[in-house]
Design a protein around this motif. Structure first.
Motif, PDB file in Angstrom:
ATOM      1  N   ASP A  22      34.999  51.431  54.018  1.00  0.00           N
ATOM      2  CA  ASP A  22      34.044  52.004  53.062  1.00  0.00           C
ATOM      3  C   ASP A  22      34.613  52.024  51.652  1.00  0.00           C
ATOM      4  OD1 ASP A  22      32.224  52.476  55.094  1.00  0.00           O
ATOM      5  OD2 ASP A  22      32.795  54.584  55.345  1.00  0.00           O
ATOM      6  N   VAL A  23      35.837  52.485  51.503  1.00  0.00           N
ATOM      7  CA  VAL A  23      36.420  52.587  50.166  1.00  0.00           C
ATOM      8  C   VAL A  23      36.704  51.202  49.588  1.00  0.00           C
ATOM      9  CG1 VAL A  23      38.873  52.850  50.767  1.00  0.00           C
ATOM     10  CG2 VAL A  23      37.976  53.957  48.741  1.00  0.00           C
ATOM     11  N   VAL A  24      37.122  50.260  50.427  1.00  0.00           N
ATOM     12  CA  VAL A  24      37.368  48.898  49.947  1.00  0.00           C
ATOM     13  C   VAL A  24      36.061  48.270  49.464  1.00  0.00           C
ATOM     14  CG1 VAL A  24      38.055  46.568  50.646  1.00  0.00           C
ATOM     15  CG2 VAL A  24      39.462  48.519  51.294  1.00  0.00           C
ATOM     16  N   GLU A  25      34.984  48.439  50.219  1.00  0.00           N
ATOM     17  CA  GLU A  25      33.680  47.915  49.801  1.00  0.00           C
ATOM     18  C   GLU A  25      33.250  48.512  48.471  1.00  0.00           C
ATOM     19  OE1 GLU A  25      30.779  48.461  52.874  1.00  0.00           O
ATOM     20  OE2 GLU A  25      31.900  47.267  54.309  1.00  0.00           O
ATOM     21  N   GLU A  26      33.454  49.806  48.294  1.00  0.00           N
ATOM     22  CA  GLU A  26      33.067  50.463  47.039  1.00  0.00           C
ATOM     23  C   GLU A  26      33.912  49.964  45.874  1.00  0.00           C
ATOM     24  OE1 GLU A  26      30.537  52.607  46.364  1.00  0.00           O
ATOM     25  OE2 GLU A  26      29.851  52.303  48.417  1.00  0.00           O
ATOM     26  N   ILE A  27      35.196  49.752  46.099  1.00  0.00           N
ATOM     27  CA  ILE A  27      36.072  49.250  45.039  1.00  0.00           C
ATOM     28  C   ILE A  27      35.673  47.823  44.660  1.00  0.00           C
ATOM     29  CG2 ILE A  27      38.436  48.547  44.492  1.00  0.00           C
ATOM     30  CD1 ILE A  27      39.367  51.015  46.120  1.00  0.00           C
ATOM     31  N   GLN A  31      34.373  46.655  41.021  1.00  0.00           N
ATOM     32  CA  GLN A  31      34.993  45.551  40.300  1.00  0.00           C
ATOM     33  C   GLN A  31      33.955  44.517  39.872  1.00  0.00           C
ATOM     34  OE1 GLN A  31      37.748  43.096  42.504  1.00  0.00           O
ATOM     35  NE2 GLN A  31      38.826  42.536  40.628  1.00  0.00           N
ATOM     36  N   LYS A  32      33.033  44.189  40.755  1.00  0.00           N
ATOM     37  CA  LYS A  32      31.991  43.216  40.427  1.00  0.00           C
ATOM     38  C   LYS A  32      31.106  43.725  39.288  1.00  0.00           C
ATOM     39  CE  LYS A  32      31.889  40.819  44.813  1.00  0.00           C
ATOM     40  NZ  LYS A  32      31.085  40.234  45.855  1.00  0.00           N
ATOM     41  N   ILE A  33      30.807  45.007  39.298  1.00  0.00           N
ATOM     42  CA  ILE A  33      30.008  45.595  38.222  1.00  0.00           C
ATOM     43  C   ILE A  33      30.764  45.516  36.903  1.00  0.00           C
ATOM     44  CG2 ILE A  33      29.054  47.767  37.338  1.00  0.00           C
ATOM     45  CD1 ILE A  33      28.362  48.423  40.325  1.00  0.00           C
ATOM     46  N   GLU A  34      32.051  45.811  36.929  1.00  0.00           N
ATOM     47  CA  GLU A  34      32.866  45.742  35.714  1.00  0.00           C
ATOM     48  C   GLU A  34      32.923  44.306  35.180  1.00  0.00           C
ATOM     49  OE1 GLU A  34      34.283  48.234  33.888  1.00  0.00           O
ATOM     50  OE2 GLU A  34      33.173  49.561  35.232  1.00  0.00           O
TER      51      GLU A  34
END
Length: 59
Positions: A22-27, A31-34
């Motif tokens: 879950d946390v890896v997916e959110e990170i 990153q993609k948004i940034e």
């Protein structure tokens, strides 16, 4: 570029229990948004009309 503060904020908004996946997916999403924000800021994107023209070339 991600910062510790951004990742900490992301984790602070997650439920009290979560999986590593879950946390890896959110990170990854963060990153993609940034990256997308930087591309827009740099003007590195296609307008809708440009995209339509590119798609038309596929046919």
């Amino acid at each position: 570029m991600l910062t510790k503060d951004k990742v900490k904020e992301l984790i602070d908004h997650m439920p009290d229990t979560f999986s590593v996946d879950d946390v890896v997916e959110e990170i990854i999403l963060l990153q993609k948004i940034e990256i997308a924000r930087k591309q827009v800021q740099d003007g590195d994107f296609l307008t809708e009309d440009e995209l339509d023209a590119e798609i038309a070339k596929w046919n």
